[in-house]
Scaffold this motif. Structure first.
Motif, PDB file in Angstrom:
ATOM      1  N   CYS A 162       0.830  -1.207   0.000  1.00  0.00           N
ATOM      2  CA  CYS A 162       0.000   0.000   0.000  1.00  0.00           C
ATOM      3  C   CYS A 162       0.860   1.250   0.000  1.00  0.00           C
ATOM      4  N   GLU A 163       0.278   2.303  -0.558  1.00  0.00           N
ATOM      5  CA  GLU A 163       0.840   3.642  -0.456  1.00  0.00           C
ATOM      6  C   GLU A 163      -0.101   4.402   0.484  1.00  0.00           C
ATOM      7  N   VAL A 164       0.450   5.022   1.523  1.00  0.00           N
ATOM      8  CA  VAL A 164      -0.374   5.702   2.519  1.00  0.00           C
ATOM      9  C   VAL A 164       0.034   7.170   2.582  1.00  0.00           C
ATOM     10  N   TYR A 165      -0.971   8.057   2.475  1.00  0.00           N
ATOM     11  CA  TYR A 165      -0.754   9.499   2.527  1.00  0.00           C
ATOM     12  C   TYR A 165      -1.394  10.034   3.799  1.00  0.00           C
ATOM     13  N   THR A 166      -0.657  10.875   4.519  1.00  0.00           N
ATOM     14  CA  THR A 166      -1.176  11.426   5.770  1.00  0.00           C
ATOM     15  C   THR A 166      -1.149  12.947   5.719  1.00  0.00           C
ATOM     16  N   ASP A 167      -2.053  13.548   6.492  1.00  0.00           N
ATOM     17  CA  ASP A 167      -2.052  14.997   6.608  1.00  0.00           C
ATOM     18  C   ASP A 167      -2.747  15.399   7.898  1.00  0.00           C
ATOM     19  N   GLY A 168      -2.309  16.483   8.459  1.00  0.00           N
ATOM     20  CA  GLY A 168      -2.941  17.075   9.629  1.00  0.00           C
ATOM     21  C   GLY A 168      -3.100  18.559   9.381  1.00  0.00           C
TER      22      GLY A 168
ATOM     23  N   LEU B   4     -10.676   9.812   8.625  1.00  0.00           N
ATOM     24  CA  LEU B   4     -10.685  11.213   9.029  1.00  0.00           C
ATOM     25  C   LEU B   4     -10.958  11.278  10.517  1.00  0.00           C
ATOM     26  N   PHE B   5     -10.155  12.031  11.231  1.00  0.00           N
ATOM     27  CA  PHE B   5     -10.316  12.158  12.670  1.00  0.00           C
ATOM     28  C   PHE B   5     -10.277  13.624  13.065  1.00  0.00           C
ATOM     29  N   LYS B   6     -11.088  13.959  14.026  1.00  0.00           N
ATOM     30  CA  LYS B   6     -11.110  15.319  14.558  1.00  0.00           C
ATOM     31  C   LYS B   6     -10.445  15.289  15.930  1.00  0.00           C
ATOM     32  N   LEU B   7      -9.578  16.262  16.164  1.00  0.00           N
ATOM     33  CA  LEU B   7      -8.899  16.372  17.454  1.00  0.00           C
ATOM     34  C   LEU B   7      -9.530  17.507  18.246  1.00  0.00           C
ATOM     35  N   LYS B   8      -9.042  17.709  19.430  1.00  0.00           N
ATOM     36  CA  LYS B   8      -9.503  18.823  20.259  1.00  0.00           C
ATOM     37  C   LYS B   8      -8.984  20.137  19.686  1.00  0.00           C
ATOM     38  N   PRO B   9      -9.686  21.236  19.923  1.00  0.00           N
ATOM     39  CA  PRO B   9      -9.246  22.532  19.378  1.00  0.00           C
ATOM     40  C   PRO B   9      -7.865  22.971  19.876  1.00  0.00           C
ATOM     41  N   TYR B  10      -7.453  22.495  21.051  1.00  0.00           N
ATOM     42  CA  TYR B  10      -6.159  22.917  21.583  1.00  0.00           C
ATOM     43  C   TYR B  10      -4.992  22.138  20.991  1.00  0.00           C
ATOM     44  N   ASN B  11      -5.259  21.066  20.218  1.00  0.00           N
ATOM     45  CA  ASN B  11      -4.167  20.313  19.610  1.00  0.00           C
ATOM     46  C   ASN B  11      -3.536  21.126  18.479  1.00  0.00           C
ATOM     47  N   SER B  12      -2.228  20.961  18.309  1.00  0.00           N
ATOM     48  CA  SER B  12      -1.483  21.704  17.289  1.00  0.00           C
ATOM     49  C   SER B  12      -1.466  20.937  15.959  1.00  0.00           C
ATOM     50  N   VAL B  13      -1.052  21.625  14.914  1.00  0.00           N
ATOM     51  CA  VAL B  13      -0.907  20.980  13.613  1.00  0.00           C
ATOM     52  C   VAL B  13       0.170  19.894  13.701  1.00  0.00           C
ATOM     53  N   PHE B  14       1.257  20.171  14.404  1.00  0.00           N
ATOM     54  CA  PHE B  14       2.316  19.170  14.578  1.00  0.00           C
ATOM     55  C   PHE B  14       1.757  17.906  15.221  1.00  0.00           C
TER      56      PHE B  14
ATOM     57  N   ILE C 125       3.950  -0.835   3.917  1.00  0.00           N
ATOM     58  CA  ILE C 125       3.475   0.408   3.328  1.00  0.00           C
ATOM     59  C   ILE C 125       4.622   1.366   3.044  1.00  0.00           C
ATOM     60  N   ASN C 126       4.398   2.221   2.061  1.00  0.00           N
ATOM     61  CA  ASN C 126       5.216   3.412   1.851  1.00  0.00           C
ATOM     62  C   ASN C 126       4.371   4.561   2.354  1.00  0.00           C
ATOM     63  N   LEU C 127       4.898   5.292   3.294  1.00  0.00           N
ATOM     64  CA  LEU C 127       4.166   6.362   3.968  1.00  0.00           C
ATOM     65  C   LEU C 127       4.651   7.707   3.442  1.00  0.00           C
ATOM     66  N   TYR C 128       3.708   8.536   2.981  1.00  0.00           N
ATOM     67  CA  TYR C 128       4.034   9.854   2.453  1.00  0.00           C
ATOM     68  C   TYR C 128       3.392  10.912   3.340  1.00  0.00           C
ATOM     69  N   THR C 129       4.185  11.885   3.745  1.00  0.00           N
ATOM     70  CA  THR C 129       3.696  12.968   4.588  1.00  0.00           C
ATOM     71  C   THR C 129       4.335  14.267   4.141  1.00  0.00           C
ATOM     72  N   ASP C 130       3.635  15.367   4.394  1.00  0.00           N
ATOM     73  CA  ASP C 130       4.223  16.667   4.091  1.00  0.00           C
ATOM     74  C   ASP C 130       4.817  17.303   5.345  1.00  0.00           C
ATOM     75  N   SER C 131       4.947  16.502   6.397  1.00  0.00           N
ATOM     76  CA  SER C 131       5.431  17.015   7.671  1.00  0.00           C
ATOM     77  C   SER C 131       6.884  16.617   7.916  1.00  0.00           C
ATOM     78  N   LEU C 132       7.784  17.430   7.401  1.00  0.00           N
ATOM     79  CA  LEU C 132       9.206  17.181   7.631  1.00  0.00           C
ATOM     80  C   LEU C 132       9.528  17.260   9.119  1.00  0.00           C
ATOM     81  N   SER C 133       8.838  18.132   9.845  1.00  0.00           N
ATOM     82  CA  SER C 133       9.099  18.263  11.284  1.00  0.00           C
ATOM     83  C   SER C 133       8.774  16.959  12.018  1.00  0.00           C
ATOM     84  N   SER C 134       7.742  16.248  11.600  1.00  0.00           N
ATOM     85  CA  SER C 134       7.403  14.964  12.237  1.00  0.00           C
ATOM     86  C   SER C 134       8.467  13.918  11.945  1.00  0.00           C
ATOM     87  N   ILE C 135       8.918  13.863  10.700  1.00  0.00           N
ATOM     88  CA  ILE C 135       9.961  12.895  10.342  1.00  0.00           C
ATOM     89  C   ILE C 135      11.243  13.183  11.111  1.00  0.00           C
ATOM     90  N   LEU C 136      11.628  14.466  11.172  1.00  0.00           N
ATOM     91  CA  LEU C 136      12.843  14.820  11.908  1.00  0.00           C
ATOM     92  C   LEU C 136      12.693  14.537  13.399  1.00  0.00           C
TER      93      LEU C 136
END
Length: 169
Positions: free
Chosen positions: A67-73, A97-107, A128-139
């Motif tokens: 599978c190819e998996v794409y994530t976003d927050g 799709l999941f909704k978090l609390k309003p105080y949660n950050s994008v990170f 899986i191959n996981l694709y994300t646009d969050s370089l900060s999460s990977i780092l």
């Protein structure tokens, strides 16, 4: 010519746009659930983290992935959420799709999406191959000195059998 101008080849650009369109078409206001357990983060003492958990190595690409998996927050108008799209043979097979609390950050949303995808792969026994646009999460996951409790909990999933790769997308 593309290399000299820095423009990606047309077939790669077309495929990326097609995938973005597929994800956009499948968006809806229906959430799978509201996640209540993504708490505000806190630091833990670095000496309390086992040395085997400090370093996570992420490979670039698994050629035998199922599978190819794409994530976003994201966060818009005080609403934070995350999405995970799973593609099998270039067909969208599942969306979460999941909704978090309003105080949660994008990170936190980005990292929770990656964590959900990794848990899904472990539970489904899928590579899986996981694709994300969050370089900060990977780092953050690759950092050996992260004191974040949230990041270190996510690392425990990546220490399970090697069934994924992660790439910035």
């Amino acid at each position: 010519m593309n290399v000299l101008t820095g423009i990606p080849p047309l077939h790669i650009t077309a495929k990326a746009e097609f995938l973005k369109f597929q994800i956009w078409v499948r968006r809806s206001g229906d959430y799978n659930d509201i996640i209540n357990n993504v708490q505000l983060d806190h630091n833990i003492l670095i000496k309390n983290i086992p040395s085997g958990m400090k370093l996570v190595s992420l490979s670039e690409h698994l050629p035998d992935a199922t599978c190819e998996v794409y994530t976003d927050g994201s966060k818009i108008n005080e609403e934070t959420g995350l999405a995970v799209c799973i593609l099998k043979d270039n067909d969208n097979s599942q969306n979460f799709l999941f909704k978090l609390k309003p105080y949660n950050s994008v990170f936190q949303a980005e990292l929770a999406a990656i964590q959900f995808a990794a848990n899904w792969a472990v539970n489904e026994n899928s590579k899986i191959n996981l694709y994300t646009d969050s370089l900060s999460s990977i780092l953050a996951l690759q950092s050996a000195s992260s004191r974040s409790n949230f990041v270190n909990k996510a690392k425990t999933i990546f220490l399970k059998p090697k069934i994924w790769s992660a790439s910035p997308g």
